[in-house]
Design a protein around this motif. Structure first.
Motif, PDB file in Angstrom:
ATOM      1  N   VAL A  96       0.873  -1.172   0.000  1.00  0.00           N
ATOM      2  CA  VAL A  96       0.000   0.000   0.000  1.00  0.00           C
ATOM      3  C   VAL A  96       0.911   1.222   0.000  1.00  0.00           C
ATOM      4  N   THR A  97       0.740   2.099  -0.980  1.00  0.00           N
ATOM      5  CA  THR A  97       1.604   3.274  -1.118  1.00  0.00           C
ATOM      6  C   THR A  97       1.138   4.418  -0.243  1.00  0.00           C
ATOM      7  N   SER A  98      -0.167   4.726  -0.282  1.00  0.00           N
ATOM      8  CA  SER A  98      -0.725   5.813   0.523  1.00  0.00           C
ATOM      9  C   SER A  98      -2.224   5.607   0.678  1.00  0.00           C
ATOM     10  N   THR A  99      -2.793   6.323   1.652  1.00  0.00           N
ATOM     11  CA  THR A  99      -4.231   6.233   1.899  1.00  0.00           C
ATOM     12  C   THR A  99      -4.804   7.627   2.148  1.00  0.00           C
ATOM     13  N   GLN A 100      -6.107   7.711   2.021  1.00  0.00           N
ATOM     14  CA  GLN A 100      -6.854   8.909   2.399  1.00  0.00           C
ATOM     15  C   GLN A 100      -8.041   8.446   3.234  1.00  0.00           C
ATOM     16  N   ARG A 101      -8.261   9.107   4.361  1.00  0.00           N
ATOM     17  CA  ARG A 101      -9.371   8.786   5.249  1.00  0.00           C
ATOM     18  C   ARG A 101     -10.176  10.051   5.513  1.00  0.00           C
ATOM     19  N   ARG A 102     -11.508   9.874   5.642  1.00  0.00           N
ATOM     20  CA  ARG A 102     -12.391  10.996   5.995  1.00  0.00           C
ATOM     21  C   ARG A 102     -13.463  10.472   6.930  1.00  0.00           C
ATOM     22  N   TYR A 103     -13.684  11.192   8.008  1.00  0.00           N
ATOM     23  CA  TYR A 103     -14.734  10.871   8.982  1.00  0.00           C
ATOM     24  C   TYR A 103     -15.572  12.126   9.163  1.00  0.00           C
ATOM     25  N   GLU A 104     -16.880  11.977   8.993  1.00  0.00           N
ATOM     26  CA  GLU A 104     -17.789  13.101   9.186  1.00  0.00           C
ATOM     27  C   GLU A 104     -18.800  12.724  10.277  1.00  0.00           C
ATOM     28  N   PHE A 105     -18.613  13.315  11.468  1.00  0.00           N
ATOM     29  CA  PHE A 105     -19.465  13.055  12.626  1.00  0.00           C
ATOM     30  C   PHE A 105     -20.546  14.120  12.697  1.00  0.00           C
ATOM     31  N   THR A 106     -21.807  13.694  12.718  1.00  0.00           N
ATOM     32  CA  THR A 106     -22.931  14.616  12.881  1.00  0.00           C
ATOM     33  C   THR A 106     -23.896  13.976  13.874  1.00  0.00           C
ATOM     34  N   GLY A 107     -24.011  14.570  15.071  1.00  0.00           N
ATOM     35  CA  GLY A 107     -24.893  14.007  16.082  1.00  0.00           C
ATOM     36  C   GLY A 107     -24.516  12.573  16.395  1.00  0.00           C
ATOM     37  N   ASP A 108     -25.466  11.654  16.192  1.00  0.00           N
ATOM     38  CA  ASP A 108     -25.238  10.240  16.489  1.00  0.00           C
ATOM     39  C   ASP A 108     -24.889   9.417  15.259  1.00  0.00           C
ATOM     40  N   SER A 109     -24.359  10.069  14.219  1.00  0.00           N
ATOM     41  CA  SER A 109     -23.968   9.315  13.033  1.00  0.00           C
ATOM     42  C   SER A 109     -22.573   9.729  12.580  1.00  0.00           C
ATOM     43  N   VAL A 110     -21.924   8.828  11.877  1.00  0.00           N
ATOM     44  CA  VAL A 110     -20.628   9.111  11.275  1.00  0.00           C
ATOM     45  C   VAL A 110     -20.572   8.406   9.925  1.00  0.00           C
ATOM     46  N   VAL A 111     -20.035   9.100   8.931  1.00  0.00           N
ATOM     47  CA  VAL A 111     -19.766   8.520   7.618  1.00  0.00           C
ATOM     48  C   VAL A 111     -18.247   8.442   7.489  1.00  0.00           C
ATOM     49  N   SER A 112     -17.769   7.252   7.182  1.00  0.00           N
ATOM     50  CA  SER A 112     -16.342   7.009   7.024  1.00  0.00           C
ATOM     51  C   SER A 112     -16.068   6.624   5.588  1.00  0.00           C
ATOM     52  N   THR A 113     -15.065   7.270   4.966  1.00  0.00           N
ATOM     53  CA  THR A 113     -14.635   6.875   3.623  1.00  0.00           C
ATOM     54  C   THR A 113     -13.131   6.639   3.632  1.00  0.00           C
ATOM     55  N   PHE A 114     -12.700   5.738   2.770  1.00  0.00           N
ATOM     56  CA  PHE A 114     -11.293   5.334   2.724  1.00  0.00           C
ATOM     57  C   PHE A 114     -10.911   5.086   1.271  1.00  0.00           C
ATOM     58  N   ALA A 115      -9.794   5.679   0.850  1.00  0.00           N
ATOM     59  CA  ALA A 115      -9.231   5.451  -0.480  1.00  0.00           C
ATOM     60  C   ALA A 115      -7.787   5.022  -0.310  1.00  0.00           C
ATOM     61  N   MET A 116      -7.274   4.289  -1.282  1.00  0.00           N
ATOM     62  CA  MET A 116      -5.865   3.891  -1.191  1.00  0.00           C
ATOM     63  C   MET A 116      -5.245   3.753  -2.570  1.00  0.00           C
ATOM     64  N   ALA A 117      -3.931   3.934  -2.571  1.00  0.00           N
ATOM     65  CA  ALA A 117      -3.099   3.597  -3.717  1.00  0.00           C
ATOM     66  C   ALA A 117      -2.350   2.340  -3.301  1.00  0.00           C
ATOM     67  N   ALA A 118      -2.606   1.227  -3.999  1.00  0.00           N
ATOM     68  CA  ALA A 118      -2.022  -0.047  -3.584  1.00  0.00           C
ATOM     69  C   ALA A 118      -1.867  -0.965  -4.783  1.00  0.00           C
TER      70      ALA A 118
END
Length: 147
Positions: A109-131
């Motif tokens: 795996v060369t690199s990754t990108q992560r994003r977490y968006e917390f709103t109240g009682d929910s969270v959306v998680s996204t993940f990308a990678m170069a691999a």
């Protein structure tokens, strides 16, 4: 960092050019350990309940909108993620890019990108990678609720 504390669980979907698309259940937990960082644990399960992945690490918010995330994976990778944290009303967004260290026997795996968006009682998680010779590509998305 208090809006992040707790356990979050929900459904996710994954894809990548080198594998078949899949669905999973994800759970993330952020725990206050009494220091200026949070302990992080992530686990995923397939549709039959079989374990798929896990990782653990530490999240630091040193100030000035910066965020640092150190993550170890049993698959032979360690990620040093650096990025930002910002609040938009009742939403907290963490975004990271990483440097990845791979063991000699791990999938490369060369690199990754992560994003977490917390709103109240929910969270959306996204993940990308170069691999494995692929450029940075979306891999995972999970929509979770506070457990």
């Amino acid at each position: 960092m208090s809006p992040l504390l707790g356990t979050w669980r929900g459904d996710g979907a994954g894809s990548y050019p080198t594998i078949d698309d899949f669905v999973y259940t994800e759970e993330i937990t952020f725990t206050d350990v009494g220091k200026p960082f949070l302990h992080y644990v992530q686990k995923t399960w397939g549709p039959t309940g079989a374990p798929m992945h896990t990782e653990t690490g530490f999240l630091r918010i040193p100030g000035n909108g910066s965020a640092e995330f150190v993550i170890a994976q049993p698959t032979g990778q360690a990620e040093l993620c650096e990025g930002t944290v910002h609040a938009e009303g009742d939403t907290v967004v963490l975004e990271f890019t990483s440097t990845v260290l791979n063991s000699t026997t791990a999938k490369q795996v060369t690199s990754t990108q992560r994003r977490y968006e917390f709103t109240g009682d929910s969270v959306v998680s996204t993940f990308a990678m170069a691999a494995v010779g692929q450029p940075m590509t979306h891999h995972l998305r999970a929509d979770m609720r506070r457990a």
